[in-house]
Scaffold this motif. Structure first.
Motif, short mmCIF file in Angstrom:
data_model
loop_
_atom_site.label_atom_id
_atom_site.label_comp_id
_atom_site.label_asym_id
_atom_site.label_seq_id
_atom_site.Cartn_x
_atom_site.Cartn_y
_atom_site.Cartn_z
N GLY A 118 32.04 45.63 20.90
CA GLY A 118 33.55 45.21 21.57
C GLY A 118 33.85 44.66 22.16
N LEU A 119 33.37 43.12 22.41
CA LEU A 119 33.43 42.55 23.45
C LEU A 119 33.72 41.35 21.97
CD1 LEU A 119 32.21 42.92 26.43
CD2 LEU A 119 34.52 42.99 26.20
N PHE A 120 32.42 40.68 21.86
CA PHE A 120 32.47 39.22 20.91
C PHE A 120 32.17 39.67 19.74
CE2 PHE A 120 31.90 38.72 24.75
CZ PHE A 120 33.05 37.94 25.89
N TRP A 121 32.92 40.20 18.25
CA TRP A 121 32.49 40.30 17.16
C TRP A 121 33.03 39.13 16.56
CZ3 TRP A 121 35.29 45.63 14.84
CH2 TRP A 121 34.40 46.82 16.04
N ALA A 122 33.70 38.00 16.92
CA ALA A 122 34.21 36.99 15.98
C ALA A 122 32.84 36.13 16.28
CB ALA A 122 35.45 35.69 16.10
N LYS A 123 31.65 36.04 17.69
CA LYS A 123 31.52 35.29 17.86
C LYS A 123 29.82 35.37 17.55
CE LYS A 123 27.95 33.68 21.73
NZ LYS A 123 28.39 33.82 23.52
N MET A 124 29.56 37.51 17.71
CA MET A 124 28.60 38.18 16.89
C MET A 124 27.72 37.44 15.45
SD MET A 124 28.07 41.77 16.95
CE MET A 124 28.95 42.15 15.18
N SER A 125 29.49 37.37 14.70
CA SER A 125 29.95 37.40 13.57
C SER A 125 29.50 35.84 13.16
CB SER A 125 30.88 37.86 12.87
OG SER A 125 31.19 39.02 13.20
N ALA A 126 29.45 35.49 13.85
CA ALA A 126 29.03 33.42 13.56
C ALA A 126 27.61 33.18 14.35
CB ALA A 126 30.11 32.54 14.46
N PHE A 175 23.46 40.87 21.89
CA PHE A 175 24.99 41.30 21.02
C PHE A 175 25.11 42.07 21.47
CE2 PHE A 175 24.70 36.74 20.01
CZ PHE A 175 26.32 36.31 19.82
N LYS A 176 23.34 43.56 20.84
CA LYS A 176 23.97 44.63 21.11
C LYS A 176 24.36 45.19 22.01
CE LYS A 176 19.32 46.37 22.85
NZ LYS A 176 19.67 47.74 23.05
N SER A 177 24.69 44.25 23.92
CA SER A 177 25.45 45.29 24.73
C SER A 177 26.60 44.68 24.97
CB SER A 177 24.13 44.94 26.57
OG SER A 177 24.51 43.14 26.18
N ALA A 178 27.01 44.27 24.12
CA ALA A 178 28.61 43.45 24.28
C ALA A 178 29.17 43.96 23.25
CB ALA A 178 28.27 41.87 24.05
N GLU A 238 16.90 48.44 13.52
CA GLU A 238 18.13 49.11 13.09
C GLU A 238 18.45 50.23 14.00
OE1 GLU A 238 14.98 48.62 10.99
OE2 GLU A 238 15.58 47.97 9.18
N ILE A 239 17.28 50.82 14.82
CA ILE A 239 17.11 51.90 15.82
C ILE A 239 17.48 50.91 17.42
CG2 ILE A 239 16.38 53.15 17.59
CD1 ILE A 239 14.39 53.93 14.50
N TYR A 240 16.91 50.34 17.66
CA TYR A 240 16.96 48.99 18.63
C TYR A 240 18.39 48.47 18.92
CZ TYR A 240 15.68 45.60 21.75
OH TYR A 240 15.69 44.79 23.91
N THR A 241 18.73 48.40 17.61
CA THR A 241 20.33 47.60 17.93
C THR A 241 21.41 48.42 18.23
OG1 THR A 241 20.66 46.48 15.68
CG2 THR A 241 19.75 45.65 16.91
N THR A 242 21.28 49.71 17.42
CA THR A 242 22.26 50.59 17.14
C THR A 242 22.34 51.93 18.81
OG1 THR A 242 21.30 51.67 15.54
CG2 THR A 242 22.81 50.00 14.73
#
Lengths: 278, 308
Positions: free
Chosen positions: A240-248, A235-238, B243-247
């Motif tokens: 600002g797109l799918f926060w709700a889905k990422m949170s779920a 989800f790291k590349s997406a 923490e670094i990889y994801t941010t």
């Protein structure tokens, strides 16, 4: 320390309130994650945060079903953490037993050596393991990951189990020996039942560490053996797109372990302190 | 051992003892062999690769490299900055987690309304997957437009900060500290609760004041517990990755590239096995500098256990 008994003083109340503020601040990011997971994507992504909204399970449904989704990764996480913990236990119990009840001159050295292997950072062995795995077809393979997690947790498990065994009086083993019990009988019938709570908390810690591990799973797996850590990291590349889905998806991934951790926090800590706390 | 000689002749006991010791060795073997195969052998291979010409992109370039990999590494400014970043993360996170951990432990050592529930909430971050930590902070808290901190800043009329762009290392340290303060707190709290009551009573009877109590009983006792916290945290902080990889992915530039991330990139982005192995050896040496100090404690604790 005796101030703990003065409950009603003004200072006592103020410190109690401070305690709650600390607790709520620390928990806040998790609470916010939980809240966001029940929002729609539009509600999750607003300039002014919405505290009140109509909760929806929509994001959970997407996270669970979409693109192979949650279950594929959750299964891999469960298999790798449970099996690696069991392997660890099978290797740990005999080793800790031998060192706790039949110490030799080399026991101290062996124990310290085992802990010191924990100081070899994963990157120190990453490259050979990656290359060997590539040749043995163990990349993106659950068993390859299980072996790594077993090795990762083994030193800590040996230490914890050893410190629990050390608390059991040696006389018990000697008495069983004199009664003619075999080592196997003494171990399984006398010692293991006594050490059960300690073994349980050791297993819980190993389980938590394996479930939350991300370095090995990100480097060694791609899809078929990928764990929840890899799923969430995707989800790291997406942004600002799918926060709700990422949170779920995140809530579903951390919930089992946070709950498990809550139950086991005390026993785990005691074992982890290498006998510094009784 | 003395207790059993009272029941059977000494010679017999020694014989039995010897018979038990032999299988005891075999009980130890699987664990030792497993660690040798999975940790020590690969470590040896890393050392070997670090002296070889080995790049997956250039399969024809092979053979001994002498110290070339190391000289490439030592002239690479990114390596030195990665070393600095690694040390900053470890030291700052240690200070923050131990400081706050101790303060929180003292706070939660007192009895107050709903203490159990409050403590449970406060320790929760420790059980959160580091990958999730990264994403929560990066998106929902640190985001310069939609993050909660940005909203809070605007609420007070301040200009929101783009945390990960302008204070990347600080942000990483905040995330790591958020995860590990509960651990320090939990261990120190357990330490406080296991203070030797009899000794405390004794010094109180001797008319010791609060400071004496703290100085002579609490500090030495907590010292041991603190050592454990520092040791375990160092192990994990030295290898911070998720923490670094994801941010920040090590950026902006190389501002948050620590040694694990540097090696990760060298291996999987540049396929340079030789130089990355040399960097990995550097990471191992760094970890061992920490280990020397900390293992001494473990060994000391071992001997203390002999007197049971």
């Amino acid at each position: 320390m005796s101030t703990a008994t003065r409950k009603t003083s003004f200072g006592g109340i103020a410190l109690g309130i401070l305690g709650w503020i600390v607790a709520l601040l620390m928990f806040f990011p998790i609470a916010w994650l939980l809240l966001t997971s029940f929002k729609t994507e539009a509600e999750a992504f607003t300039i002014t945060p919405h505290l009140f909204f109509t909760p929806t399970l929509q994001s959970f449904e997407t996270a669970l079903s979409q693109g192979g989704g949650y279950w594929h990764y959750a299964w891999n996480s469960a298999v790798t953490s449970v099996v690696s913990t069991l392997f660890g236990l099978v290797l740990t119990v005999p080793a800790a037993y031998a060192m706790a009840f039949y110490p030799s001159k080399r026991t101290d050295f062996t124990l310290v050596w085992m802990v010191s292997t924990k100081f070899i950072p994963a990157v120190g062995v990453l490259i050979p393991i990656f290359l060997v795995y590539k040749n043995l077809d163990l990349l993106d393979n659950v068993w390859g990951l299980i072996a790594l997690y077993t090795a990762m947790n083994l030193p800590i498990m040996v230490w914890m189990v050893y410190s629990y065994f050390r608390d059991i009086p040696k006389d018990l083993v000697e008495a069983a020996d004199i009664d003619g019990a075999s080592m196997m009988q003494t171990m399984t019938r006398v010692i293991l039942p006594l050490a059960m709570p300690g073994l349980a908390s050791t297993c819980l810690l190993a389980l938590i560490l394996a479930w939350n591990e991300s370095f090995w799973s990100i480097t060694m797996t791609n899809h078929s053996a990928a764990t929840l850590a890899v799923f969430i990291a995707s989800f790291k590349s997406a942004e600002g797109l799918f926060w709700a889905k990422m949170s779920a998806a995140s809530v579903l991934s951390i919930a089992p372990i946070v709950v498990l951790g809550w139950f086991a926090q005390r026993q785990m800590v005691r074992g982890l302190t290498f006998g510094a706390v009784k | 051992m003395a207790s059993m000689t009272t029941r059977s002749p000494a010679a017999d006991a020694a014989k039995r003892e010897k018979a038990k010791r032999a299988p005891a060795k075999w009980l130890l073997a699987p664990a030792v062999i497993f660690l040798l195969v999975w940790m020590i052998v690969p470590l040896g291979m890393t050392l070997y690769y670090s002296f070889r010409n080995y790049n997956l992109m250039m399969p024809t370039m092979t053979g001994w490299a002498g110290i070339t990999n190391y000289s490439i590494l030592f002239t690479d400014p990114t390596f030195w900055s990665a070393l600095k970043v690694t040390l900053l993360i470890v030291l700052c996170s240690l200070i923050i987690t131990v400081g706050f951990g101790l303060a929180f432990a003292l706070l939660f050592h007192r009895n107050f309304f709903g203490r159990g529930v409050a403590r449970t909430l406060a320790v929760a971050p420790f059980f959160v997957m580091p990958v999730v930590t990264g994403l929560i902070w990066k998106n929902m808290l640190f985001h310069p437009a939609f993050g909660l901190l940005a909203w809070l800043f605007r609420l007070f009329g301040a200009t929101p900060i783009d945390w990960l762009a302008h204070f990347p290392l600080t942000s990483i340290i905040i995330m790591i500290s958020w995860e590990w303060t509960p651990f320090a707190m939990l261990v120190l709290l357990t330490g406080l609760q296991s203070l030797p009551e009899d000794q405390l009573e004794a010094v109180r009877l001797d008319g010791a004041n609060k400071w004496h109590e703290f100085r002579h009983i609490v500090v030495p006792h907590l010292g041991q517990v603190l050592y454990v916290v520092v040791m375990l945290e160092s192990i994990f902080f030295l290898t911070s990755f998720a923490e670094i990889y994801t941010t920040t992915s090590g950026g902006p530039g190389t501002a948050t590239t620590n040694l694990p991330y540097y090696i990760f990139q060298g291996t999987f982005a540049q396929y340079d096995i030789g130089t990355s192995s040399a960097a990995a050896i550097g990471a191992v040496i760094l970890a061992n500098i920490f280990a020397i100090f900390l293992i001494r404690f473990v060994a000391g604790n071992l001997n203390a256990g002999e007197n049971r």
